[in-house]
Design an enzyme around this catalytic site. Sequence first.
Site, PDB file in Angstrom:
ATOM      1  N   GLY A 239      47.089   8.905  25.213  1.00  0.00           N
ATOM      2  CA  GLY A 239      46.175   9.952  24.749  1.00  0.00           C
ATOM      3  C   GLY A 239      45.028  10.167  25.712  1.00  0.00           C
ATOM      4  O   GLY A 239      43.871  10.304  25.310  1.00  0.00           O
ATOM      5  N   GLY A 240      45.355  10.222  27.014  1.00  0.00           N
ATOM      6  CA  GLY A 240      44.303  10.267  28.040  1.00  0.00           C
ATOM      7  C   GLY A 240      43.715  11.641  28.309  1.00  0.00           C
ATOM      8  O   GLY A 240      42.698  11.746  28.999  1.00  0.00           O
TER       9      GLY A 240
ATOM     10  N   ARG B 288      42.309  13.887  26.351  1.00  0.00           N
ATOM     11  CA  ARG B 288      41.158  14.398  25.589  1.00  0.00           C
ATOM     12  C   ARG B 288      40.375  13.259  24.944  1.00  0.00           C
ATOM     13  O   ARG B 288      40.882  12.144  24.816  1.00  0.00           O
ATOM     14  CB  ARG B 288      41.631  15.367  24.490  1.00  0.00           C
ATOM     15  CG  ARG B 288      42.092  16.690  25.055  1.00  0.00           C
ATOM     16  CD  ARG B 288      42.406  17.724  23.989  1.00  0.00           C
ATOM     17  NE  ARG B 288      43.634  17.441  23.291  1.00  0.00           N
ATOM     18  CZ  ARG B 288      43.721  17.251  21.970  1.00  0.00           C
ATOM     19  NH1 ARG B 288      42.639  17.324  21.226  1.00  0.00           N
ATOM     20  NH2 ARG B 288      44.875  17.005  21.400  1.00  0.00           N
TER      21      ARG B 288
ATOM     22  N   ASP C 212      55.611  11.326  24.305  1.00  0.00           N
ATOM     23  CA  ASP C 212      55.286  11.253  22.879  1.00  0.00           C
ATOM     24  C   ASP C 212      55.389   9.793  22.440  1.00  0.00           C
ATOM     25  O   ASP C 212      56.495   9.237  22.376  1.00  0.00           O
ATOM     26  CB  ASP C 212      56.278  12.132  22.116  1.00  0.00           C
ATOM     27  CG  ASP C 212      56.046  12.117  20.609  1.00  0.00           C
ATOM     28  OD1 ASP C 212      55.219  11.316  20.132  1.00  0.00           O
ATOM     29  OD2 ASP C 212      56.705  12.919  19.917  1.00  0.00           O
TER      30      ASP C 212
ATOM     31  N   SER D 182      40.094   2.603  13.555  1.00  0.00           N
ATOM     32  CA  SER D 182      39.042   3.483  13.028  1.00  0.00           C
ATOM     33  C   SER D 182      38.307   2.760  11.916  1.00  0.00           C
ATOM     34  O   SER D 182      38.879   1.891  11.233  1.00  0.00           O
ATOM     35  CB  SER D 182      39.668   4.756  12.454  1.00  0.00           C
ATOM     36  OG  SER D 182      38.717   5.477  11.704  1.00  0.00           O
TER      37      SER D 182
ATOM     38  N   TYR E 120      46.265   8.388   7.357  1.00  0.00           N
ATOM     39  CA  TYR E 120      45.490   7.949   8.531  1.00  0.00           C
ATOM     40  C   TYR E 120      44.957   6.521   8.321  1.00  0.00           C
ATOM     41  O   TYR E 120      45.064   5.671   9.218  1.00  0.00           O
ATOM     42  CB  TYR E 120      44.341   8.936   8.745  1.00  0.00           C
ATOM     43  CG  TYR E 120      43.504   8.681   9.964  1.00  0.00           C
ATOM     44  CD1 TYR E 120      43.986   8.967  11.251  1.00  0.00           C
ATOM     45  CD2 TYR E 120      42.211   8.159   9.856  1.00  0.00           C
ATOM     46  CE1 TYR E 120      43.197   8.737  12.379  1.00  0.00           C
ATOM     47  CE2 TYR E 120      41.424   7.934  10.972  1.00  0.00           C
ATOM     48  CZ  TYR E 120      41.924   8.227  12.227  1.00  0.00           C
ATOM     49  OH  TYR E 120      41.151   7.995  13.342  1.00  0.00           O
TER      50      TYR E 120
ATOM     51  N   ALA F 284      46.102   4.178   6.362  1.00  0.00           N
ATOM     52  CA  ALA F 284      47.207   3.216   6.396  1.00  0.00           C
ATOM     53  C   ALA F 284      47.604   2.924   7.842  1.00  0.00           C
ATOM     54  O   ALA F 284      47.834   1.765   8.222  1.00  0.00           O
ATOM     55  CB  ALA F 284      48.401   3.761   5.617  1.00  0.00           C
TER      56      ALA F 284
ATOM     57  N   LYS G 184      45.731   3.186  10.507  1.00  0.00           N
ATOM     58  CA  LYS G 184      44.672   2.490  11.244  1.00  0.00           C
ATOM     59  C   LYS G 184      44.484   1.050  10.752  1.00  0.00           C
ATOM     60  O   LYS G 184      44.155   0.157  11.528  1.00  0.00           O
ATOM     61  CB  LYS G 184      43.365   3.288  11.149  1.00  0.00           C
ATOM     62  CG  LYS G 184      43.436   4.633  11.878  1.00  0.00           C
ATOM     63  CD  LYS G 184      43.656   4.421  13.366  1.00  0.00           C
ATOM     64  CE  LYS G 184      43.744   5.697  14.158  1.00  0.00           C
ATOM     65  NZ  LYS G 184      43.931   5.471  15.605  1.00  0.00           N
TER      66      LYS G 184
ATOM     67  N   ILE H 261      33.121  10.110  16.214  1.00  0.00           N
ATOM     68  CA  ILE H 261      32.904  10.285  17.655  1.00  0.00           C
ATOM     69  C   ILE H 261      33.127  11.770  17.980  1.00  0.00           C
ATOM     70  O   ILE H 261      34.093  12.372  17.501  1.00  0.00           O
ATOM     71  CB  ILE H 261      33.896   9.413  18.466  1.00  0.00           C
ATOM     72  CG1 ILE H 261      33.837   7.928  18.023  1.00  0.00           C
ATOM     73  CG2 ILE H 261      33.629   9.546  19.958  1.00  0.00           C
ATOM     74  CD1 ILE H 261      32.518   7.216  18.227  1.00  0.00           C
TER      75      ILE H 261
HETATM   76  P1  NAP Z   1      41.604  13.774  20.350  1.00  0.00           P
HETATM   77  O1  NAP Z   1      40.378  14.251  21.034  1.00  0.00           O
HETATM   78  O2  NAP Z   1      42.239  14.631  19.316  1.00  0.00           O
HETATM   79  O3  NAP Z   1      42.692  13.395  21.478  1.00  0.00           O
HETATM   80  C1  NAP Z   1      43.939  12.904  21.090  1.00  0.00           C
HETATM   81  C2  NAP Z   1      44.706  12.492  22.325  1.00  0.00           C
HETATM   82  O4  NAP Z   1      45.939  11.904  21.894  1.00  0.00           O
HETATM   83  C3  NAP Z   1      45.076  13.655  23.229  1.00  0.00           C
HETATM   84  O5  NAP Z   1      45.043  13.222  24.556  1.00  0.00           O
HETATM   85  C4  NAP Z   1      46.515  13.991  22.802  1.00  0.00           C
HETATM   86  O6  NAP Z   1      47.278  14.624  23.818  1.00  0.00           O
HETATM   87  C5  NAP Z   1      47.043  12.587  22.525  1.00  0.00           C
HETATM   88  N1  NAP Z   1      48.179  12.549  21.626  1.00  0.00           N
HETATM   89  C6  NAP Z   1      48.273  13.023  20.355  1.00  0.00           C
HETATM   90  N2  NAP Z   1      49.493  12.796  19.855  1.00  0.00           N
HETATM   91  C7  NAP Z   1      50.197  12.159  20.832  1.00  0.00           C
HETATM   92  C8  NAP Z   1      51.525  11.678  20.927  1.00  0.00           C
HETATM   93  N3  NAP Z   1      52.398  11.771  19.906  1.00  0.00           N
HETATM   94  N4  NAP Z   1      51.920  11.085  22.089  1.00  0.00           N
HETATM   95  C9  NAP Z   1      51.059  10.968  23.120  1.00  0.00           C
HETATM   96  N5  NAP Z   1      49.780  11.400  23.090  1.00  0.00           N
HETATM   97  C10 NAP Z   1      49.362  12.003  21.954  1.00  0.00           C
HETATM   98  O7  NAP Z   1      41.359  12.378  19.606  1.00  0.00           O
HETATM   99  P2  NAP Z   1      40.153  11.324  19.769  1.00  0.00           P
HETATM  100  O8  NAP Z   1      39.087  11.719  18.830  1.00  0.00           O
HETATM  101  O9  NAP Z   1      39.845  11.092  21.199  1.00  0.00           O
HETATM  102  O10 NAP Z   1      40.840  10.035  19.142  1.00  0.00           O
HETATM  103  C11 NAP Z   1      41.362   9.009  19.950  1.00  0.00           C
HETATM  104  C12 NAP Z   1      41.679   7.823  19.071  1.00  0.00           C
HETATM  105  O11 NAP Z   1      40.479   7.381  18.440  1.00  0.00           O
HETATM  106  C13 NAP Z   1      42.649   8.152  17.944  1.00  0.00           C
HETATM  107  O12 NAP Z   1      43.530   7.083  17.758  1.00  0.00           O
HETATM  108  C14 NAP Z   1      41.767   8.331  16.746  1.00  0.00           C
HETATM  109  O13 NAP Z   1      42.436   8.062  15.548  1.00  0.00           O
HETATM  110  C15 NAP Z   1      40.676   7.324  17.039  1.00  0.00           C
HETATM  111  N6  NAP Z   1      39.419   7.598  16.369  1.00  0.00           N
HETATM  112  C16 NAP Z   1      38.745   8.756  16.599  1.00  0.00           C
HETATM  113  C17 NAP Z   1      37.544   8.984  15.920  1.00  0.00           C
HETATM  114  C18 NAP Z   1      36.733  10.240  16.114  1.00  0.00           C
HETATM  115  O14 NAP Z   1      35.769  10.453  15.339  1.00  0.00           O
HETATM  116  N7  NAP Z   1      37.012  11.073  17.101  1.00  0.00           N
HETATM  117  C19 NAP Z   1      37.062   8.026  15.018  1.00  0.00           C
HETATM  118  C20 NAP Z   1      37.793   6.870  14.821  1.00  0.00           C
HETATM  119  C21 NAP Z   1      38.961   6.660  15.507  1.00  0.00           C
HETATM  120  P3  NAP Z   1      47.188  16.233  24.071  1.00  0.00           P
HETATM  121  O15 NAP Z   1      45.822  16.481  24.680  1.00  0.00           O
HETATM  122  O16 NAP Z   1      48.275  16.534  25.001  1.00  0.00           O
HETATM  123  O17 NAP Z   1      47.315  16.866  22.719  1.00  0.00           O
END
Ligand code: NAP
Length: 247
Positions: free
Chosen positions: A14-15, A17, A65, A144, A157, A159, A161, A190
Amino acid sequence: MTAPSPRPVALVTGGTRGIGRAVVRRLAADGHDVAFCYASDQAGANTLTKEVDESGGRALACRADVSRADEAGSFVKRAQAELGPLDLVVTSAGIVRDGPLLTMSDEDWRTVLATNLDGTYHICRAAVFEMMKRRRGCVVNISSVAGVHGHASQTNYCASKAGIIGFTKALAKEVGPYGIRANVIAPGFIETDMVADLPVRAREDAVGSIPLGRFGAPEEVADMVAYVSTAAYVTGSVLHIDGGIVL
Ligand code: NAP
């Protein structure tokens, strides 16, 4: 297999974004070569690859994926072949499909579990064997605060995490004797695309419940990844980064 790099090698899911992108940037700035995967954002992947290259490191971007064992396995193999043995694995790829339990579709349940939990399992299973052979390595899985404390309308979600936490603690016990550490980071809110669509009222309520009075920055999570990746006596831990939301 390419010649071994003098730089440590990291793999990040998930690099393209949010948190994953901040982690890639931080690890590259700290001297790693970095392989990262993404779901579909080819343009984001190209931009990030260029950034890492310009910083003097090597980057490898793969569309993979993580919910699919074959694609996750190929990504790990390609990273090892092109950059060298992995020193650090960070699983950040994740999605949300929120809704009350009673109206949640089987597909939304399954897709979230498959991406967040199965994805973590696929990547770790593919990566740890080579680490065990080298008797070194570090795994950081992004969970999370929702996986620790629960959140209404996020049973799928939460479950996934919570599963990542149990998975990582078991992994830490299993691979610790091989010199490998495995830890979890549990972020609160975040500022990424994942929370960009929060209704104004929900955002205000959330900020109001955070003692530090703001959402975190992806770079702050990346700081914690950098810390735990070098914290040699920390394993099986859940590191919270949430502005105090659960106090
Ligand atoms: P984000 O901005 O939505 O970015 C998600 C990233 O994951 C993107 O690079 C996306 O690729 C990639 N991705 C999604 N589905 C995928 C798949 N099936 N295979 C490979 N890559 C995939 O999310 P984020 O906020 O940075 O979250 C990152 C992690 O932190 C997640 O696990 C999330 O649950 C956790 N988290 C986030 C928050 C928050 O508030 N943001 C809080 C707690 C935990 P594309 O760009 O190609 O779509």
